[in-house]
Write a protein that holds these residues in place. Structure first.
Motif, PDB file in Angstrom:
ATOM      1  N   GLY A 200      -6.507   1.637   8.768  1.00  0.00           N
ATOM      2  CA  GLY A 200      -6.569   2.776   7.860  1.00  0.00           C
ATOM      3  C   GLY A 200      -7.733   2.714   6.886  1.00  0.00           C
ATOM      4  O   GLY A 200      -7.693   3.350   5.823  1.00  0.00           O
TER       5      GLY A 200
ATOM      6  N   LYS B 144      -8.364   4.497  -3.520  1.00  0.00           N
ATOM      7  CA  LYS B 144      -7.338   3.587  -2.998  1.00  0.00           C
ATOM      8  C   LYS B 144      -7.965   2.442  -2.202  1.00  0.00           C
ATOM      9  O   LYS B 144      -7.564   1.282  -2.339  1.00  0.00           O
ATOM     10  N   ARG B 145      -8.945   2.743  -1.371  1.00  0.00           N
ATOM     11  CA  ARG B 145      -9.580   1.692  -0.571  1.00  0.00           C
ATOM     12  C   ARG B 145     -10.335   0.703  -1.449  1.00  0.00           C
ATOM     13  O   ARG B 145     -10.269  -0.516  -1.226  1.00  0.00           O
TER      14      ARG B 145
ATOM     15  N   TYR C 176      -8.384  -4.455   8.545  1.00  0.00           N
ATOM     16  CA  TYR C 176      -7.953  -3.415   7.600  1.00  0.00           C
ATOM     17  C   TYR C 176      -7.623  -2.144   8.363  1.00  0.00           C
ATOM     18  O   TYR C 176      -8.504  -1.335   8.645  1.00  0.00           O
TER      19      TYR C 176
ATOM     20  N   THR D  90       0.823   4.110  -2.789  1.00  0.00           N
ATOM     21  CA  THR D  90       0.541   5.486  -2.398  1.00  0.00           C
ATOM     22  C   THR D  90       1.561   6.454  -2.979  1.00  0.00           C
ATOM     23  O   THR D  90       1.231   7.593  -3.320  1.00  0.00           O
TER      24      THR D  90
ATOM     25  N   ASP E 144      -7.966   5.506   3.891  1.00  0.00           N
ATOM     26  CA  ASP E 144      -7.724   5.085   2.510  1.00  0.00           C
ATOM     27  C   ASP E 144      -8.857   5.456   1.548  1.00  0.00           C
ATOM     28  O   ASP E 144      -8.762   5.173   0.349  1.00  0.00           O
TER      29      ASP E 144
ATOM     30  N   ARG F 136       0.829  -1.207   0.000  1.00  0.00           N
ATOM     31  CA  ARG F 136       0.000   0.000   0.000  1.00  0.00           C
ATOM     32  C   ARG F 136       0.866   1.261   0.000  1.00  0.00           C
ATOM     33  O   ARG F 136       0.549   2.241  -0.686  1.00  0.00           O
TER      34      ARG F 136
ATOM     35  N   THR G 137      -6.094   7.611  -5.631  1.00  0.00           N
ATOM     36  CA  THR G 137      -4.670   7.359  -5.811  1.00  0.00           C
ATOM     37  C   THR G 137      -4.024   8.570  -6.481  1.00  0.00           C
ATOM     38  O   THR G 137      -4.692   9.380  -7.120  1.00  0.00           O
TER      39      THR G 137
END
Length: 380
Positions: free
Chosen positions: A185, A206-207, A183, A137, A189, A133, A193
């Motif tokens: 964050g 992103k999530r 999970y 990121t 998230d 991740r 992105t």
């Protein structure tokens, strides 16, 4: 389990805490704690292999939380068995799955080979996904999602290898439990992105991209557990949804999320990410009833919270600590297999779940989680 930060040791009594973007490093944080029961003539051993989650990482290099999930599990087992229990935690904070497998489960197999070992539990892969991740990121331009594919493949490979090794080295009849991943964050998230998806020609959430990988990983962990005679502690279900029915389907949200033996990987992913996706919640605000929530994660938004400030000191050079004492919760305070703090802290919730699926302990009340169907081990 997880380690967002990395560490370096100096020869002097100093340590430098580096940010998450630095190259990943690892540190041994090993403990042995004996839960002593007055009058008990037996001491059984439970061995826990893992990363910073099982270590009980609390932000320090030289101490760990006493009541990490394995010790909570051991306390329940001591109550069930009416015997003293030595909880051995062989953990490597910051370690990826291959590291836990090679440098803990294999290199330190002697801990589970002891004749008084009654159970072995392990967790891994959190750092594989955190590092993937972090890599995602930091990307610019076209997104390379291959880092997530690699994390999933490595996790699957070494989870199976770990089960094979434990089956080979643990004493015959010892129970075996694996924990899957929550999970960390989840709320943080929910952002685009900084790179561009090649198909959509734009940044993606992103999530939304990361969640299916983690869910697939959890299915594979529990599915492999079925194949190798392990019970699977579904920590994702315990951490990531309310203990109430928020969507009106007649089931507690956390119960509805649980892994179902025999369900296919694709069906599980669809159920968790789509059908029940709206019930997922950040573990920082875990609802235990309609009005009460507890924070299951420390301020780093990664590691579980723990009941009491008691810690186990670690040797500066060895990274090892030990101790002994009476259980924090007497038998009279454990009702239907739950102590009064069972759902108020991350480590307490995880430790309870480890015990709840352990074969061979007394069945819980009807309100508790369904028990594992793994082969049962006779009471000691």
């Amino acid at each position: 389990m997880f380690s967002r930060c990395t560490w370096s040791r100096a020869l002097a009594l100093t340590a430098v805490l580096a940010c998450a973007s630095a190259p990943a490093t690892t540190i041994n944080q090993n403990t042995s704690w004996t839960l002593q029961r007055p009058g008990s003539s037996k001491t059984f051993r439970v061995v826990a292999y893992g990363d910073s989650l099982y270590a009980g990482y609390n932000g320090s290099l030289f101490s760990v939380a006493k009541r990490a999930a394995p010790l909570v599990d051991g306390e329940y087992l001591a109550s069930e068995w009416k015997a003293s229990v030595e909880v051995v935690r062989r953990a490597r904070s910051g370690a990826r799955a291959d590291d836990v497998y090679t440098n803990k489960i294999l290199a330190e197999k002697s801990f589970m080979q002891a004749s008084n070992t009654r159970g072995v539990t392990f967790e891994m892969c959190g750092n594989d996904y955190l590092q993937a991740r972090t890599a995602l990121t930091g990307q610019r331009g076209t997104c390379d999602f291959g880092v997530l594919d690699t994390a999933l493949a490595q996790c699957t490979l070494y989870t199976e290898k770990a089960m094979q090794a434990i089956n080979q080295y643990a004493p015959s009849g010892a129970f075996k439990v694996v924990a899957n991943l929550y999970y960390p964050g989840f709320a943080a998230d929910d952002v685009p992105t900084t790179c561009t998806d090649t198909q959509k020609k734009k940044p993606v959430n992103k999530r939304a991209r990361f969640l299916p990988y983690l869910v697939r990983s959890n299915w594979r962990t529990c599915h492999l557990a079925e194949q190798y005679g392990f019970a699977c502690a579904d920590v994702f279900a315990e951490f990531m949804a309310a203990d109430t029915d928020t969507n009106g389907d007649g089931r507690r949200d956390s119960e509805a999320l649980r892994y179902v033996p025999g369900e296919s990987e694709s069906a599980y992913v669809t159920r968790i990410t789509q059908t029940l996706g709206a019930t997922l919640r950040d573990a920082n605000t875990h609802l235990v009833d309609a009005t009460t929530s507890y924070d299951y994660l420390q301020s780093d938004d990664v590691h579980p919270t723990h009941y009491s400030s008691a810690s186990i000191s670690l040797g500066f050079l060895t990274g090892t600590g030990s101790g002994a004492g009476a259980p924090d919760f007497a038998d009279t305070r454990i009702v239907d297999g739950k102590n009064p703090q069972w759902n108020a802290w991350g480590h307490e919730r995880m430790g309870w779940k480890l015990s709840d699926v352990t074969p061979g302990i007394a069945p819980r009340a009807a309100t508790a989680s369904p028990r594992s169907t793994a082969p049962r081990t006779p009471l000691p």
